[in-house]
Design an enzyme around this catalytic site. Structure first.
Site, PDB file in Angstrom:
ATOM      1  N   LYS A  86       5.793   6.272   4.800  1.00 57.34           N
ATOM      2  CA  LYS A  86       5.745   7.710   5.099  1.00 57.34           C
ATOM      3  C   LYS A  86       6.237   7.869   6.532  1.00 57.34           C
ATOM      4  O   LYS A  86       5.545   7.522   7.484  1.00 57.34           O
ATOM      5  CB  LYS A  86       4.331   8.260   4.944  1.00 57.34           C
TER       6      LYS A  86
ATOM      7  N   TYR B 131       2.101   4.401   7.096  1.00 52.70           N
ATOM      8  CA  TYR B 131       2.175   5.782   7.592  1.00 52.70           C
ATOM      9  C   TYR B 131       2.544   5.746   9.072  1.00 52.70           C
ATOM     10  O   TYR B 131       1.751   5.337   9.911  1.00 52.70           O
ATOM     11  CB  TYR B 131       0.824   6.462   7.368  1.00 52.70           C
TER      12      TYR B 131
END
Length: 297
Positions: A165, A137
């Protein structure tokens, strides 16, 4: 597994009651509401879920409840990131125990960790996840960690990493990552550039506003699959009109207020120090909820 991780994943909100405690019944309704929207999966316990104002026990409880409602129905990704490697490992073990499909972790933050320390952090979490794929992330605006392209390329090639992400807003970098890693599952992280992110190479997205209008984002995916860029652009514009309002209200509290008017969330409050929505925005949020309910029907 890579194919199962692709698609439109709602970054799940966490409902609280008036005493600032987890509202498990509202959480269950929200999970069911998202499933009813036809989304592909849920990203649980991330920024949108207010994970960093919750205890470790609360975060585990959220994972357990979501798994009870959704396991086997849609893809479930557990965000387990904390500044502590040991706590992240504990959450990763819980995600495995509850039957999640993948884990995710933001880069460790606050302290100026070296890049090798970041890599070791991810390796430890991957080990504790016991075979679950890792979604790295990247959100520099909130984490304060500004990874270079070379560092991102290194992280996504660590054994056990299957996805990224990418919440940076840098579409050029998105395309560079896709070019370098054709088999990596790549998520667009900023809802307002979802269509552009797909064109830059993203396989799908993880976003907070999917909680209230996931079908619009699915519509963008379908339009681009059919080569109808103009339709995708129109849908993105409609999403962005909503985002314009939510930026004014505060995104998480605005979303909870809309879901309150939709009879999904009982109490439209975020956990302190987040403040309630300014009352001057309530009429606009109520009108938005009505519009979306009519559109979804």
């Amino acid at each position: 597994m890579a194919k199962a991780l692709q698609g439109v994943m709602a970054a799940l909100l966490t409902p609280f009651d008036h005493q600032q405690q987890l509202d498990s019944e509202s959480l269950r309704r929200l999970v069911r509401f998202n499933i009813g929207q036809g989304i592909d999966g849920l990203y649980v316990g991330g920024s949108t879920g207010e994970a960093f104002v919750q205890s470790l026990a609360e975060r585990e409880q959220v994972l357990e409840i979501v798994a009870e409602e959704a396991k086997g129905k849609i893809t479930l990704i557990a965000h387990v990131g904390t500044v502590s490697t040991a706590e992240s490992q504990q959450l990763a073990s819980a995600a495995k125990r509850y039957g999640f499909d993948a884990v995710s972790a933001v880069t460790p933050f606050y302290y100026p960790f070296s890049f090798e320390e970041h890599c070791d952090h991810y390796r430890a979490i991957i080990d504790s996840a016991d075979g679950l794929p890792m979604v790295v992330y990247n959100i520099p605006a909130l984490s304060g960690v500004k990874l270079t392209l070379d560092q991102i390329n290194t992280l996504v090639t660590l054994p056990g990493v299957n996805a990224l992400k990418q919440t940076s807003g840098d579409l050029f970098q998105m395309e560079q990552i896709r070019r370098a890693h054709p088999d990596l599952v790549l998520y667009n992280g900023y809802d307002e550039i979802f269509a552009s992110g797909l064109l830059a190479g993203a396989d799908g997205g993880i976003g907070s506003t999917y909680n209230i209008m996931g079908w619009r984002y699915q519509g963008i995916v379908q339009a681009l699959r059919e080569g109808d860029v103009a339709k995708a652009q129109r849908l993105q514009t409609e999403c962005n009109k909503v985002i314009d309002l939510l930026i004014k209200t505060g995104v998480f509290r605005g979303l909870k207020t809309v879901l309150h008017y939709m009879d999904v969330v009982s109490v439209p409050l975020c956990r302190k120090p987040f403040a309630p929505v300014d009352e001057k925005y309530l009429p606009a949020l109520k009108a938005l909820a009505q519009q979306l309910m009519e559109e979804k029907a």
